[in-house]
Design a protein around this motif. Sequence first.
Motif, PDB file in Angstrom:
ATOM      1  N   HIS A  31       0.898  -1.209  -0.018  1.00  0.00           N
ATOM      2  CA  HIS A  31      -0.031  -0.170   0.113  1.00  0.00           C
ATOM      3  C   HIS A  31       0.989   1.055  -0.104  1.00  0.00           C
ATOM      4  O   HIS A  31       1.889   1.237   0.749  1.00  0.00           O
ATOM      5  N   ARG A  33       0.432   5.604   0.355  1.00  0.00           N
ATOM      6  CA  ARG A  33      -0.438   6.796   0.156  1.00  0.00           C
ATOM      7  C   ARG A  33      -0.170   7.898  -0.671  1.00  0.00           C
ATOM      8  O   ARG A  33       1.129   7.920  -1.087  1.00  0.00           O
ATOM      9  N   GLU A  38      -5.146   6.265  -1.778  1.00  0.00           N
ATOM     10  CA  GLU A  38      -4.411   4.976  -1.255  1.00  0.00           C
ATOM     11  C   GLU A  38      -4.509   4.078  -2.323  1.00  0.00           C
ATOM     12  O   GLU A  38      -5.552   3.803  -3.057  1.00  0.00           O
TER      13      GLU A  38
END
Length: 167
Positions: A31, A33, A38
């Motif tokens: 993941h 940001r 996201e």
Amino acid sequence: MSQDSNVDLKELLEQSGWMDQAVKVEESVYHLRWGSAELVIGITDHALAVFAPMFKELPSGKEAAFCYRLLQLNDTMGGVAGFALQPDGWIVLNAGRSVKGMDADEFKALVYTVGQFADTYDDQLFDEFYRSPMSGQHRLPTDMLPGEDDLGPDDPEDEDGATTEER
């Protein structure tokens, strides 16, 4: 690619300068940001996929207009990325390509493109289709969204009760 595809993804993230912000979720999934969006970046032996979960469901009562708007926005991304409705109802922005011949510059361009478009369009689409006192359909939990008390007074009064026009 070999069975060590997460090593390759980690290497691509490092070469792109994003490893410090990336969070490993699974063996070959990270993941990242990107502003208010996201990104989920995943790699297999054959393909790289980058997607941004945008909304958990279509906006109630505005489904047709929303889908029409997504098609219009798809046209602005030059075929590099596109919006999709997943089987579980999530609206995502995604892009992907074969890993064959991929270098760090191509990886960086793909992730950057999805990140930039997702960061821009999540706020625009939320404001256009989801913003209402009763809405809980945005990707953020409703307790993370400002309530009526957090939005400030309806008229521009100071603490002493004087309006801006009276000053």
